[in-house]
Design a protein around this motif. Structure first.
Motif, mmCIF file in Angstrom:
data_model
loop_
_atom_site.group_PDB
_atom_site.id
_atom_site.type_symbol
_atom_site.label_atom_id
_atom_site.label_comp_id
_atom_site.label_asym_id
_atom_site.label_seq_id
_atom_site.Cartn_x
_atom_site.Cartn_y
_atom_site.Cartn_z
ATOM 1 N N GLY A 1 0.818 -1.203 0.000
ATOM 2 C CA GLY A 1 0.000 0.000 0.000
ATOM 3 C C GLY A 1 0.853 1.254 0.000
ATOM 4 O O GLY A 1 2.038 1.217 0.333
ATOM 5 N N ILE A 2 0.222 2.350 -0.382
ATOM 6 C CA ILE A 2 0.860 3.666 -0.426
ATOM 7 C C ILE A 2 0.031 4.614 0.438
ATOM 8 O O ILE A 2 -1.194 4.655 0.310
ATOM 9 N N VAL A 3 0.702 5.370 1.299
ATOM 10 C CA VAL A 3 0.046 6.397 2.107
ATOM 11 C C VAL A 3 0.643 7.741 1.712
ATOM 12 O O VAL A 3 1.857 7.925 1.765
ATOM 13 N N SER A 4 -0.229 8.649 1.294
ATOM 14 C CA SER A 4 0.206 9.988 0.917
ATOM 15 C C SER A 4 -0.573 10.996 1.753
ATOM 16 O O SER A 4 -1.763 11.217 1.540
ATOM 17 N N MET A 5 0.120 11.594 2.721
ATOM 18 C CA MET A 5 -0.510 12.549 3.622
ATOM 19 C C MET A 5 -0.261 13.961 3.107
ATOM 20 O O MET A 5 0.888 14.363 2.914
ATOM 21 N N HIS A 6 -1.353 14.673 2.868
ATOM 22 C CA HIS A 6 -1.270 16.075 2.442
ATOM 23 C C HIS A 6 -0.462 16.217 1.152
ATOM 24 O O HIS A 6 0.404 17.082 1.031
ATOM 25 N N SER A 7 -0.756 15.366 0.185
ATOM 26 C CA SER A 7 -0.054 15.404 -1.082
ATOM 27 C C SER A 7 -0.952 14.819 -2.166
ATOM 28 O O SER A 7 -2.037 14.311 -1.885
ATOM 29 N N MET A 8 -0.487 14.880 -3.406
ATOM 30 C CA MET A 8 -1.295 14.422 -4.536
ATOM 31 C C MET A 8 -0.395 14.221 -5.742
ATOM 32 O O MET A 8 0.784 14.555 -5.721
ATOM 33 N N LEU A 9 -0.985 13.689 -6.799
ATOM 34 C CA LEU A 9 -0.315 13.627 -8.097
ATOM 35 C C LEU A 9 -0.716 14.854 -8.906
ATOM 36 O O LEU A 9 -1.896 15.199 -8.966
ATOM 37 N N PHE A 10 0.242 15.484 -9.539
ATOM 38 C CA PHE A 10 -0.079 16.586 -10.434
ATOM 39 C C PHE A 10 -0.621 16.023 -11.749
ATOM 40 O O PHE A 10 -0.392 14.863 -12.085
ATOM 41 N N ASP A 11 -1.340 16.854 -12.481
ATOM 42 C CA ASP A 11 -1.993 16.401 -13.709
ATOM 43 C C ASP A 11 -1.030 15.806 -14.723
ATOM 44 O O ASP A 11 -1.399 14.915 -15.482
ATOM 45 N N ASP A 12 0.208 16.286 -14.768
ATOM 46 C CA ASP A 12 1.155 15.809 -15.780
ATOM 47 C C ASP A 12 2.067 14.678 -15.281
ATOM 48 O O ASP A 12 3.011 14.292 -15.962
ATOM 49 N N SER A 13 1.762 14.111 -14.113
ATOM 50 C CA SER A 13 2.594 13.038 -13.575
ATOM 51 C C SER A 13 2.556 11.808 -14.475
ATOM 52 O O SER A 13 1.498 11.415 -14.980
ATOM 53 N N LEU A 14 3.701 11.188 -14.652
ATOM 54 C CA LEU A 14 3.784 9.958 -15.447
ATOM 55 C C LEU A 14 3.046 8.802 -14.787
ATOM 56 O O LEU A 14 2.699 7.822 -15.445
ATOM 57 N N VAL A 15 2.790 8.916 -13.492
ATOM 58 C CA VAL A 15 2.102 7.851 -12.759
ATOM 59 C C VAL A 15 0.701 7.613 -13.324
ATOM 60 O O VAL A 15 0.230 6.478 -13.369
ATOM 61 N N TRP A 16 0.036 8.673 -13.773
ATOM 62 C CA TRP A 16 -1.329 8.524 -14.286
ATOM 63 C C TRP A 16 -1.410 7.464 -15.382
ATOM 64 O O TRP A 16 -2.390 6.735 -15.477
#
Length: 111
Positions: free
Chosen positions: A25-40
């Protein structure tokens, strides 16, 4: 599990590009992926479960932006959970840390 807060949360989310079968699992506190992230381009229903957290009064990473990231993940079928808090700003609260630890324990029980 990979977890992080703010920029560390962004780094944890970047691990999604490499995490298949390697983390629970991944926990991301107070963060996000930006629209241009390669992760999408790698996200779908087989992605690792993700926990996002946000505070309504966070003026550094806006709750609305995290909510948009969450919705986009949901639309892709990603197993994602969003926990929002009314207060706490950009800091960790005791309630938030309890929710994160509970989410991790629940995931571990499912393994």
């Amino acid at each position: 599990f990979v977890a992080g807060h703010s920029q560390g949360g962004a780094m944890a989310l970047q691990m999604l590009r490499l995490a298949h079968g390697r983390v629970a699992g991944i926990v991301s506190m107070h963060s996000m992926l930006f629209d241009d992230s390669l992760v999408w381009g790698t996200l779908n229903s087989t992605a690792v479960p993700i926990l996002l957290t946000a505070s309504e009064d966070d003026h550094i990473v806006l709750s609305e932006d995290i909510s948009q990231c969450y919705q986009r993940m949901l639309d892709l079928g990603v197993p994602v959970t969003l926990k929002k808090h009314l207060t706490g700003g950009h800091a960790w609260t005791e309630d938030e840390l309890f929710e994160v630890s509970s989410w991790i324990i629940q995931r571990m029980e499912q393994l």
